[in-house]
Motif scaffolding. Structure first.
Motif, PDB file in Angstrom:
ATOM      1  N   ALA A  35      75.755  22.196  38.132  1.00 19.85           N
ATOM      2  CA  ALA A  35      75.018  23.379  38.599  1.00 19.85           C
ATOM      3  C   ALA A  35      75.888  24.628  38.644  1.00 19.85           C
ATOM      4  O   ALA A  35      75.404  25.737  38.411  1.00 19.85           O
ATOM      5  N   SER A  36      77.173  24.447  38.921  1.00 21.01           N
ATOM      6  CA  SER A  36      78.040  25.617  39.087  1.00 21.01           C
ATOM      7  C   SER A  36      78.844  25.952  37.836  1.00 21.01           C
ATOM      8  O   SER A  36      79.493  26.997  37.786  1.00 21.01           O
ATOM      9  N   GLY A  37      78.782  25.113  36.809  1.00 18.56           N
ATOM     10  CA  GLY A  37      79.641  25.282  35.645  1.00 18.56           C
ATOM     11  C   GLY A  37      79.017  25.995  34.458  1.00 18.56           C
ATOM     12  O   GLY A  37      78.071  26.772  34.600  1.00 18.56           O
ATOM     13  N   HIS A  38      79.520  25.673  33.274  1.00 19.13           N
ATOM     14  CA  HIS A  38      79.128  26.423  32.067  1.00 19.13           C
ATOM     15  C   HIS A  38      77.688  26.134  31.645  1.00 19.13           C
ATOM     16  O   HIS A  38      77.101  26.909  30.868  1.00 19.13           O
ATOM     17  N   LEU A  39      77.108  25.040  32.124  1.00 20.96           N
ATOM     18  CA  LEU A  39      75.700  24.757  31.825  1.00 20.96           C
ATOM     19  C   LEU A  39      74.778  25.251  32.944  1.00 20.96           C
ATOM     20  O   LEU A  39      73.565  25.151  32.838  1.00 20.96           O
ATOM     21  N   GLY A  40      75.381  25.769  34.007  1.00 16.43           N
ATOM     22  CA  GLY A  40      74.612  26.253  35.154  1.00 16.43           C
ATOM     23  C   GLY A  40      74.945  27.692  35.478  1.00 16.43           C
ATOM     24  O   GLY A  40      74.818  28.581  34.634  1.00 16.43           O
ATOM     25  N   MET A  41      75.430  27.920  36.699  1.00  9.93           N
ATOM     26  CA  MET A  41      75.632  29.277  37.204  1.00  9.93           C
ATOM     27  C   MET A  41      76.573  30.112  36.336  1.00  9.93           C
ATOM     28  O   MET A  41      76.269  31.261  36.007  1.00  9.93           O
ATOM     29  N   VAL A  42      77.730  29.563  35.961  1.00 13.02           N
ATOM     30  CA  VAL A  42      78.697  30.333  35.178  1.00 13.02           C
ATOM     31  C   VAL A  42      78.144  30.646  33.785  1.00 13.02           C
ATOM     32  O   VAL A  42      78.309  31.757  33.267  1.00 13.02           O
ATOM     33  N   GLY A 100      88.140  33.639  45.454  1.00 14.15           N
ATOM     34  CA  GLY A 100      87.000  32.976  44.814  1.00 14.15           C
ATOM     35  C   GLY A 100      87.393  31.623  44.258  1.00 14.15           C
ATOM     36  O   GLY A 100      86.701  30.624  44.459  1.00 14.15           O
ATOM     37  N   ASP A 101      88.536  31.576  43.570  1.00 13.30           N
ATOM     38  CA  ASP A 101      89.025  30.305  43.017  1.00 13.30           C
ATOM     39  C   ASP A 101      89.232  29.274  44.123  1.00 13.30           C
ATOM     40  O   ASP A 101      88.904  28.086  43.966  1.00 13.30           O
ATOM     41  N   ALA A 102      89.800  29.730  45.233  1.00  9.32           N
ATOM     42  CA  ALA A 102      90.100  28.817  46.345  1.00  9.32           C
ATOM     43  C   ALA A 102      88.823  28.282  46.991  1.00  9.32           C
ATOM     44  O   ALA A 102      88.753  27.112  47.380  1.00  9.32           O
ATOM     45  N   LEU A 103      87.801  29.132  47.097  1.00  7.09           N
ATOM     46  CA  LEU A 103      86.525  28.678  47.661  1.00  7.09           C
ATOM     47  C   LEU A 103      85.858  27.648  46.748  1.00  7.09           C
ATOM     48  O   LEU A 103      85.285  26.663  47.220  1.00  7.09           O
ATOM     49  N   LEU A 104      85.951  27.866  45.450  1.00  5.63           N
ATOM     50  CA  LEU A 104      85.377  26.913  44.490  1.00  5.63           C
ATOM     51  C   LEU A 104      86.027  25.542  44.638  1.00  5.63           C
ATOM     52  O   LEU A 104      85.336  24.517  44.731  1.00  5.63           O
ATOM     53  N   THR A 105      87.349  25.520  44.679  1.00  8.20           N
ATOM     54  CA  THR A 105      88.031  24.225  44.761  1.00  8.20           C
ATOM     55  C   THR A 105      87.868  23.591  46.140  1.00  8.20           C
ATOM     56  O   THR A 105      87.765  22.367  46.256  1.00  8.20           O
ATOM     57  N   LYS A 106      87.811  24.418  47.189  1.00  5.65           N
ATOM     58  CA  LYS A 106      87.606  23.896  48.539  1.00  5.65           C
ATOM     59  C   LYS A 106      86.250  23.200  48.647  1.00  5.65           C
ATOM     60  O   LYS A 106      86.099  22.202  49.363  1.00  5.65           O
ATOM     61  N   ALA A 107      85.266  23.697  47.919  1.00 11.46           N
ATOM     62  CA  ALA A 107      83.926  23.095  47.943  1.00 11.46           C
ATOM     63  C   ALA A 107      83.987  21.627  47.513  1.00 11.46           C
ATOM     64  O   ALA A 107      83.402  20.741  48.158  1.00 11.46           O
ATOM     65  N   PHE A 108      84.703  21.354  46.435  1.00 17.49           N
ATOM     66  CA  PHE A 108      84.801  19.973  45.951  1.00 17.49           C
ATOM     67  C   PHE A 108      85.659  19.112  46.878  1.00 17.49           C
ATOM     68  O   PHE A 108      85.425  17.916  47.023  1.00 17.49           O
ATOM     69  N   ASP A 109      86.624  19.740  47.532  1.00 17.75           N
ATOM     70  CA  ASP A 109      87.426  19.041  48.543  1.00 17.75           C
ATOM     71  C   ASP A 109      86.529  18.561  49.685  1.00 17.75           C
ATOM     72  O   ASP A 109      86.636  17.419  50.149  1.00 17.75           O
ATOM     73  N   LEU A 110      85.617  19.444  50.118  1.00 14.88           N
ATOM     74  CA  LEU A 110      84.712  19.090  51.223  1.00 14.88           C
ATOM     75  C   LEU A 110      83.828  17.898  50.879  1.00 14.88           C
ATOM     76  O   LEU A 110      83.677  16.974  51.676  1.00 14.88           O
ATOM     77  N   VAL A 111      83.234  17.928  49.682  1.00 14.52           N
ATOM     78  CA  VAL A 111      82.328  16.830  49.311  1.00 14.52           C
ATOM     79  C   VAL A 111      83.111  15.534  49.102  1.00 14.52           C
ATOM     80  O   VAL A 111      82.692  14.459  49.550  1.00 14.52           O
ATOM     81  N   ALA A 152      79.764  23.189  51.228  1.00 20.44           N
ATOM     82  CA  ALA A 152      80.351  23.306  49.891  1.00 20.44           C
ATOM     83  C   ALA A 152      79.503  24.227  49.014  1.00 20.44           C
ATOM     84  O   ALA A 152      80.029  25.077  48.277  1.00 20.44           O
ATOM     85  N   LEU A 153      78.208  24.071  49.091  1.00 28.71           N
ATOM     86  CA  LEU A 153      77.281  24.898  48.311  1.00 28.71           C
ATOM     87  C   LEU A 153      77.435  26.369  48.677  1.00 28.71           C
ATOM     88  O   LEU A 153      77.481  27.244  47.797  1.00 28.71           O
ATOM     89  N   GLU A 154      77.544  26.664  49.959  1.00 27.86           N
ATOM     90  CA  GLU A 154      77.694  28.061  50.386  1.00 27.86           C
ATOM     91  C   GLU A 154      79.033  28.634  49.916  1.00 27.86           C
ATOM     92  O   GLU A 154      79.126  29.818  49.583  1.00 27.86           O
ATOM     93  N   MET A 155      80.051  27.802  49.860  1.00 36.27           N
ATOM     94  CA  MET A 155      81.354  28.270  49.359  1.00 36.27           C
ATOM     95  C   MET A 155      81.273  28.650  47.885  1.00 36.27           C
ATOM     96  O   MET A 155      81.828  29.667  47.466  1.00 36.27           O
ATOM     97  N   ILE A 156      80.579  27.830  47.117  1.00 31.81           N
ATOM     98  CA  ILE A 156      80.453  28.138  45.684  1.00 31.81           C
ATOM     99  C   ILE A 156      79.615  29.399  45.480  1.00 31.81           C
ATOM    100  O   ILE A 156      79.951  30.261  44.662  1.00 31.81           O
ATOM    101  N   HIS A 157      78.545  29.530  46.242  1.00 36.69           N
ATOM    102  CA  HIS A 157      77.732  30.756  46.160  1.00 36.69           C
ATOM    103  C   HIS A 157      78.586  31.979  46.518  1.00 36.69           C
ATOM    104  O   HIS A 157      78.542  33.000  45.831  1.00 36.69           O
TER     105      HIS A 157
END
Length: 293
Positions: free
Chosen positions: A144-151, A112-123, A70-75
């Motif tokens: 970590a991946s949202g508005h307080l983190g990566m984005v 990109g959108d699909a990889l982001l959502t797939k990451a949460f599906d996996l977890v 999931a982490l690699e998908m978000i990256h």
């Protein structure tokens, strides 16, 4: 502790990633676009870091495999979006044409959108961790991946182009844009392993220094790196008028900062309970410090 080898883990991650995105019956090539970037030969540093941290904490690393994928998908999704004309406008990534150059801009955005959502599906569907741990990991990944983190870090980075910024702003960009997912790699392993507070604190410190190390090295490579090894054009930060550790501190100052964070990262590991073998994490520090791409 098993004698885990990084190359073996990378191979295992690569095989698992290819199996995570089944073809849909919608008759599109969206999955092909997703897999194009996902399998474009990344170093898999983040998932490897997660699995090695779990192993150091004496937990079967397979318990973290879904989270690592999931982490690699978000990256990967973040790289697809970063390369777009509206952001970094890069034609090449890891020596290959960027996603939007192959599939077009709109499909790259959707991949990109699909990889982001797939990451949460996996977890959320992970059967290797209990529901309480799963919620902790999902919360940490969203942060970590949202508005307080990566984005948020990417936003601050884009807003800082063509502007003079100070070192504290630059560090805020890098702690979020780059460091947040590296911190997630380590601290999600802490969640999965149910680690004691003192070890957790030291690993959190370690992750902070590691993230800054990674970005300082990136800034140095962007100017002084070998294009053949990097797989992309050097000097893009200069072209985009981005403030970097090199532009603010010059080469010597950036290297001094790199050495400082390397030493602090190693100190954090030294403060971890002797029952844990931190040799693989020390190896990661050296890898980040010496990398040439």
């Amino acid at each position: 502790m098993k004698n885990l080898q990084m190359n073996d883990l990378i191979n295992e991650i690569n095989i698992a990633l290819k199996e995570t995105i089944p073809q849909s019956n919608l008759n599109t090539d969206l999955e092909e676009s997703m897999l194009y970037s996902l399998n474009a030969g990344g170093k898999r540093l983040r998932p490897v870091l997660l699995l090695l941290t779990l192993d150091m904490l004496e937990v079967d690393y397979q318990k973290g495999m879904q989270t690592a994928l999931a982490l690699e998908m978000i990256h990967t999704y973040s790289l697809i979006h970063d390369d777009l004309p509206a952001m970094d406008n890069d034609d090449y990534r890891r020596g290959k044409l960027t996603n939007h150059k192959v599939f077009g801009e709109w499909k790259a955005i959707l991949a990109g959108d699909a990889l982001l959502t797939k990451a949460f599906d996996l977890v959320s569907n992970d059967t290797n961790i209990n529901d309480t741990t799963k919620i902790k990991v999902i919360q940490r990944l969203a942060y970590a991946s949202g508005h307080l983190g990566m984005v948020g870090g990417q936003t601050l980075d884009m807003q800082s182009e063509d502007k003079a910024i100070d070192l504290s702003t630059l560090e805020a960009i890098h702690r979020t844009k780059t460091g947040a997912l590296l911190t997630f790699a380590i601290m999600s392993a802490v969640d999965i392993a149910h680690t004691d507070e003192q070890t957790s604190e030291m690993l959190n410190e370690f992750s902070d220094h590691l993230g800054l190390m990674f970005q300082i090295k990136d800034d140095l490579l962007d100017i002084y790196g070998d294009e053949q090894k990097l797989g992309k054009k050097v000097g893009s930060d200069l072209e985009n008028d981005k403030s970097t550790y090199v532009s603010l501190l010059n080469k010597d100052g950036a290297e001094e900062k790199l050495n400082y964070h390397k030493n602090e990262a190693l100190k954090s590991l030294e403060n971890i309970n002797d029952k844990y073998d931190t040799s693989n994490l020390k190896q990661i520090v050296e890898l980040f410090y010496n990398r040439d791409h």
